[in-house]
Design a protein around this motif. Structure first.
Motif, PDB file in Angstrom:
ATOM      1  N   SER A  68      12.417   5.059 -15.347  1.00 19.42           N
ATOM      2  CA  SER A  68      12.958   4.401 -16.320  1.00 19.42           C
ATOM      3  C   SER A  68      14.080   3.378 -15.737  1.00 19.42           C
ATOM      4  O   SER A  68      14.025   2.188 -16.123  1.00 19.42           O
ATOM      5  CB  SER A  68      13.583   4.977 -17.478  1.00 19.42           C
ATOM      6  N   SER A  69      14.959   3.835 -14.898  1.00 17.34           N
ATOM      7  CA  SER A  69      16.233   2.791 -14.464  1.00 17.34           C
ATOM      8  C   SER A  69      15.788   2.061 -13.368  1.00 17.34           C
ATOM      9  O   SER A  69      16.291   0.786 -13.519  1.00 17.34           O
ATOM     10  CB  SER A  69      17.381   3.999 -13.858  1.00 17.34           C
TER      11      SER A  69
ATOM     12  N   ASP B 185      18.948  10.092 -14.463  1.00 18.13           N
ATOM     13  CA  ASP B 185      19.206   8.704 -14.537  1.00 18.13           C
ATOM     14  C   ASP B 185      20.662   8.509 -14.113  1.00 18.13           C
ATOM     15  O   ASP B 185      20.901   7.419 -13.420  1.00 18.13           O
ATOM     16  CB  ASP B 185      19.239   8.400 -16.119  1.00 18.13           C
TER      17      ASP B 185
ATOM     18  N   ARG C  87      13.939  -1.099 -15.003  1.00 17.13           N
ATOM     19  CA  ARG C  87      14.748  -2.087 -15.327  1.00 17.13           C
ATOM     20  C   ARG C  87      15.357  -3.042 -14.523  1.00 17.13           C
ATOM     21  O   ARG C  87      15.559  -4.150 -14.753  1.00 17.13           O
ATOM     22  CB  ARG C  87      16.079  -1.516 -16.246  1.00 17.13           C
TER      23      ARG C  87
END
Length: 271
Positions: free
Chosen positions: A114-115, A257, A118
């Protein structure tokens, strides 16, 4: 207790195609032409769903977390099977295997999906894990290496994307001669979702020879025609349990995260 799976028991792509366990792809995901079949490549690449801690290969690649101290899923399973000695060498990229049946353990800290997505770094970081692991295997005289499905557990990398990235990078290394000193490269899945992703994607990069396609399309398998050997009649069984996903609570996910910056630095510097 699951018995040790020796290298000659791990099916190659050529064998899986002949048995009809893998099917030829009609096109690639990008609609680009399929590569030419390569029998040597298909004898070097293997695909299996089993417990990686039971593989009698030269090196296995652990999906390590940033601390390299063991955790849940495959990482925790490898540390439990190896014994406490593995923790004592946790700062090294490649270590002894201790109580494992393999000879070496390569520790690859994959990206948190997810991170890093980005930031547009998820693909390059995962590619680096596979490329550097093959380099380490060759540098340390390992003739066979088995990869777990890196980053597809608590780190959240979608299995289909991870499989495509892994397979494409391994083929790229092979095309450049970077795996010439390695005799076998094994993609070892534990979860059904990962096995499905590899079975879907591998034919796009490592297509079968036409003779294998014809054989797989016939009604009879080698066992019925008298061409079978021990490998074709007794392929290793898939796991009957899913790995325990320890530490996958919401709190753990948030912590993962938060540690992404450290993981990225570690991956850039070491993998």
């Amino acid at each position: 207790m699951t018995s040790i799976v020796q290298l000659d028991e791990i099916p190659t792509l050529n064998l899986l195609y002949k048995l009809g366990k893998l099917s030829a792809a009609h096109s690639t995901a990008s609609d680009s032409p399929l590569p030419e079949p390569n029998v040597a490549y298909n004898d070097k690449i293997s695909l299996i769903r089993t417990d990686i801690t039971k593989l009698g290969v030269d090196a296995i690649v652990n999906a390590a977390n940033e601390s390299l101290l063991g955790g849940g899923g495959v990482d925790g399973a490898i540390h439990r099977a190896a014994g406490p000695g593995l923790v004592l060498t946790y700062y090294e990229q490649i270590t002894g295997a201790y109580n494992l049946p393999c000879k070496k353990v390569i520790h690859a800290v994959g990206p948190v999906y997810s991170s890093t997505k980005r930031k547009g770094k998820h693909t390059s970081l995962l590619q680096g894990c596979y490329r550097r692991s093959l380099e380490l295997a060759a540098e340390n005289g390992c003739r066979s290496i088995a990869f777990s499905a890196l980053s597809t557990g608590v780190y959240g990398y979608p299995s289909d994307e991870a499989a495509e990235t892994a397979i494409a990078e391994v083929k790229k290394v092979m095309d450049a001669g970077g795996a010439d000193e390695i005799d076998r490269i094994v993609f070892c899945s534990f979860m059904q979702k990962d096995e499905d992703a590899y079975e879907e994607t591998i034919p796009e990069f490592f297509p079968p020879m036409m003779d294998d396609v014809k054989k797989s399309e016939t009604a009879k398998l080698p066992i019925e025609t008298g061409e079978a050997d021990e490998r074709t009649t007794a392929l290793p069984s898939a796991p009957t349990e899913e790995p325990k996903q320890e530490g996958t609570s919401a709190a753990k996910t948030r912590k993962t995260d938060d540690e992404t910056g450290k993981a990225e630095e570690h991956s850039d510097a070491k993998m």
